[in-house]
Design a protein around this motif. Structure first.
Motif, PDB file in Angstrom:
ATOM      1  N   ILE A 155       0.839  -1.202   0.000  1.00 28.95           N
ATOM      2  CA  ILE A 155       0.000   0.000   0.000  1.00 28.95           C
ATOM      3  C   ILE A 155       0.873   1.250   0.000  1.00 28.95           C
ATOM      4  CG2 ILE A 155      -1.575   1.394   1.418  1.00 28.95           C
ATOM      5  CD1 ILE A 155      -2.873  -1.336   2.253  1.00 28.95           C
ATOM      6  N   LEU A 156       1.880   1.262   0.849  1.00 24.31           N
ATOM      7  CA  LEU A 156       2.738   2.447   0.931  1.00 24.31           C
ATOM      8  C   LEU A 156       3.626   2.602  -0.302  1.00 24.31           C
ATOM      9  CD1 LEU A 156       3.738   2.338   4.703  1.00 24.31           C
ATOM     10  CD2 LEU A 156       2.043   3.809   3.596  1.00 24.31           C
ATOM     11  N   GLN A 157       4.186   1.498  -0.790  1.00 27.49           N
ATOM     12  CA  GLN A 157       5.109   1.568  -1.920  1.00 27.49           C
ATOM     13  C   GLN A 157       4.392   1.877  -3.229  1.00 27.49           C
ATOM     14  OE1 GLN A 157       7.748  -1.792  -2.184  1.00 27.49           O
ATOM     15  NE2 GLN A 157       8.573  -1.167  -4.162  1.00 27.49           N
ATOM     16  N   TYR A 158       3.305   1.167  -3.506  1.00 23.79           N
ATOM     17  CA  TYR A 158       2.630   1.324  -4.799  1.00 23.79           C
ATOM     18  C   TYR A 158       1.427   2.254  -4.735  1.00 23.79           C
ATOM     19  CZ  TYR A 158       5.690  -2.420  -6.253  1.00 23.79           C
ATOM     20  OH  TYR A 158       6.799  -3.166  -6.536  1.00 23.79           O
ATOM     21  N   GLY A 159       0.773   2.322  -3.594  1.00 27.71           N
ATOM     22  CA  GLY A 159      -0.393   3.183  -3.474  1.00 27.71           C
ATOM     23  C   GLY A 159      -0.054   4.620  -3.136  1.00 27.71           C
ATOM     24  N   VAL A 160       0.953   4.795  -2.279  1.00 31.31           N
ATOM     25  CA  VAL A 160       1.324   6.133  -1.825  1.00 31.31           C
ATOM     26  C   VAL A 160       2.588   6.635  -2.523  1.00 31.31           C
ATOM     27  CG1 VAL A 160       1.943   7.476   0.243  1.00 31.31           C
ATOM     28  CG2 VAL A 160       0.236   5.683   0.411  1.00 31.31           C
ATOM     29  N   GLY A 161       3.391   5.712  -3.044  1.00 31.94           N
ATOM     30  CA  GLY A 161       4.626   6.098  -3.721  1.00 31.94           C
ATOM     31  C   GLY A 161       5.817   6.253  -2.799  1.00 31.94           C
ATOM     32  N   ALA A 162       5.756   5.643  -1.619  1.00 31.98           N
ATOM     33  CA  ALA A 162       6.883   5.712  -0.684  1.00 31.98           C
ATOM     34  C   ALA A 162       8.048   4.890  -1.221  1.00 31.98           C
ATOM     35  CB  ALA A 162       6.455   5.173   0.683  1.00 31.98           C
ATOM     36  N   PRO A 163       9.284   5.283  -0.904  1.00 31.98           N
ATOM     37  CA  PRO A 163      10.437   4.462  -1.310  1.00 31.98           C
ATOM     38  C   PRO A 163      10.338   3.067  -0.681  1.00 31.98           C
ATOM     39  CG  PRO A 163      11.155   6.486  -0.180  1.00 31.98           C
ATOM     40  CD  PRO A 163       9.662   6.449  -0.137  1.00 31.98           C
ATOM     41  N   GLU A 164      10.896   2.067  -1.352  1.00 37.17           N
ATOM     42  CA  GLU A 164      10.751   0.688  -0.867  1.00 37.17           C
ATOM     43  C   GLU A 164      11.271   0.507   0.549  1.00 37.17           C
ATOM     44  OE1 GLU A 164      14.744   0.884  -2.600  1.00 37.17           O
ATOM     45  OE2 GLU A 164      12.861   1.225  -3.628  1.00 37.17           O
TER      46      GLU A 164
ATOM     47  N   LEU B  49      17.291  -6.648  -3.486  1.00 37.80           N
ATOM     48  CA  LEU B  49      16.619  -7.321  -4.596  1.00 37.80           C
ATOM     49  C   LEU B  49      15.780  -6.335  -5.413  1.00 37.80           C
ATOM     50  CD1 LEU B  49      15.628 -10.695  -2.888  1.00 37.80           C
ATOM     51  CD2 LEU B  49      17.438 -10.293  -4.581  1.00 37.80           C
ATOM     52  N   ALA B  50      15.241  -5.301  -4.750  1.00 36.46           N
ATOM     53  CA  ALA B  50      14.469  -4.282  -5.469  1.00 36.46           C
ATOM     54  C   ALA B  50      15.356  -3.515  -6.441  1.00 36.46           C
ATOM     55  CB  ALA B  50      13.809  -3.319  -4.479  1.00 36.46           C
ATOM     56  N   GLN B  51      16.643  -3.432  -6.150  1.00 37.66           N
ATOM     57  CA  GLN B  51      17.574  -2.743  -7.055  1.00 37.66           C
ATOM     58  C   GLN B  51      17.949  -3.617  -8.250  1.00 37.66           C
ATOM     59  OE1 GLN B  51      18.211   0.515  -6.495  1.00 37.66           O
ATOM     60  NE2 GLN B  51      16.854   0.210  -4.750  1.00 37.66           N
ATOM     61  N   VAL B  52      17.873  -4.927  -8.076  1.00 33.55           N
ATOM     62  CA  VAL B  52      18.263  -5.866  -9.118  1.00 33.55           C
ATOM     63  C   VAL B  52      17.087  -6.223 -10.028  1.00 33.55           C
ATOM     64  CG1 VAL B  52      19.169  -8.203  -9.527  1.00 33.55           C
ATOM     65  CG2 VAL B  52      20.065  -6.841  -7.640  1.00 33.55           C
ATOM     66  N   TRP B  53      15.913  -6.393  -9.446  1.00 36.91           N
ATOM     67  CA  TRP B  53      14.734  -6.811 -10.195  1.00 36.91           C
ATOM     68  C   TRP B  53      13.897  -5.612 -10.609  1.00 36.91           C
ATOM     69  CZ3 TRP B  53      13.283 -11.030  -6.096  1.00 36.91           C
ATOM     70  CH2 TRP B  53      14.123 -12.128  -6.254  1.00 36.91           C
ATOM     71  N   PRO B  54      13.067  -5.772 -11.647  1.00 34.33           N
ATOM     72  CA  PRO B  54      12.159  -4.687 -12.037  1.00 34.33           C
ATOM     73  C   PRO B  54      11.180  -4.366 -10.900  1.00 34.33           C
ATOM     74  CG  PRO B  54      12.185  -6.429 -13.706  1.00 34.33           C
ATOM     75  CD  PRO B  54      12.943  -6.942 -12.527  1.00 34.33           C
ATOM     76  N   GLU B  55      10.773  -3.109 -10.811  1.00 31.48           N
ATOM     77  CA  GLU B  55       9.845  -2.713  -9.744  1.00 31.48           C
ATOM     78  C   GLU B  55       8.423  -3.053 -10.171  1.00 31.48           C
ATOM     79  OE1 GLU B  55       8.568   1.012  -6.906  1.00 31.48           O
ATOM     80  OE2 GLU B  55      10.376   1.169  -8.107  1.00 31.48           O
ATOM     81  N   ARG B  56       8.025  -4.253  -9.785  1.00 30.29           N
ATOM     82  CA  ARG B  56       6.682  -4.761 -10.059  1.00 30.29           C
ATOM     83  C   ARG B  56       6.236  -5.528  -8.811  1.00 30.29           C
ATOM     84  NH1 ARG B  56       8.445  -3.759 -14.648  1.00 30.29           N
ATOM     85  NH2 ARG B  56       7.531  -3.670 -16.669  1.00 30.29           N
ATOM     86  N   PRO B  57       4.941  -5.538  -8.537  1.00 39.29           N
ATOM     87  CA  PRO B  57       4.456  -6.240  -7.333  1.00 39.29           C
ATOM     88  C   PRO B  57       4.900  -7.702  -7.248  1.00 39.29           C
ATOM     89  CG  PRO B  57       2.728  -4.828  -8.172  1.00 39.29           C
ATOM     90  CD  PRO B  57       3.849  -4.792  -9.192  1.00 39.29           C
ATOM     91  N   ILE B  58       4.964  -8.420  -8.356  1.00 39.62           N
ATOM     92  CA  ILE B  58       5.349  -9.835  -8.290  1.00 39.62           C
ATOM     93  C   ILE B  58       6.803  -9.986  -7.843  1.00 39.62           C
ATOM     94  CG2 ILE B  58       5.977 -10.064 -10.742  1.00 39.62           C
ATOM     95  CD1 ILE B  58       4.193 -12.728  -8.611  1.00 39.62           C
TER      96      ILE B  58
END
Length: 165
Positions: A64-73, A127-136
């Motif tokens: 919710i915070l990362q994708y809904g609000v746009g907070a950094p991971e 891992l967020a830096q290595v993989w694409p930023e997608r929910p999966i």
């Protein structure tokens, strides 16, 4: 008239009513006395059930915070971790390990959680830096980070923290 006949309860539950404030809600999961003598299989099952519930809270708030609000991971994961970890501690102390409240235990758990927090956020952010930023991919990163922290938490809590008297 006898004294018993004079005072008939007005409601069928009057004898259970109290002028005192209600007791705080306790988890209705275990009514036995607090004791650290819970067998390993039971502890593992309870730890997993607690972890899944706490994980849903943690990951849900993180998304919710990362994708809904746009907070950094890292911030989203930190907030999710705080919610999930607080819930996990409360349930594990009472249900998984059936331990009485203790300042020493609380401090020991807080220190352990701070260590595994660093490990967990480090793995998730790395891992967020290595993989694409997608929910999966965030789910995969979460599972790896959470799995690592869960194993460390269980071993240390069972072997050290909930042995503290």
């Amino acid at each position: 008239m006898s004294e018993e006949q004079q005072h008939q309860p007005e409601s069928p539950h009057e004898e259970f009513e109290s002028p005192h404030a209600p007791m705080p809600i306790e988890l209705p999961l275990d009514d036995q006395e607090a004791s650290t003598n819970v067998d390993l299989k039971t502890q593992i099952i309870r730890f997993i059930v607690t972890g899944v519930g706490s994980g849903v809270l943690d990951f849900g708030l993180t998304l919710i915070l990362q994708y809904g609000v746009g907070a950094p991971e890292w911030l989203a994961k930190t907030c999710g971790w705080i919610l999930g970890t607080t819930a996990a501690y409360l349930v594990n102390r009472r249900w998984t390990f059936r331990a009485t409240p203790s300042a020493r235990r609380f401090i020991a758990v807080a220190l352990l959680y701070l260590c595994t927090f660093g490990i967990q956020v480090g793995i998730y952010s790395g891992l967020a830096q290595v993989w694409p930023e997608r929910p999966i991919y965030s789910l995969f990163a979460y599972v790896i980070a959470q799995g690592t922290a869960t194993v460390i938490n269980f071993v240390v809590q069972r072997m050290v923290i909930f042995k503290i008297e």
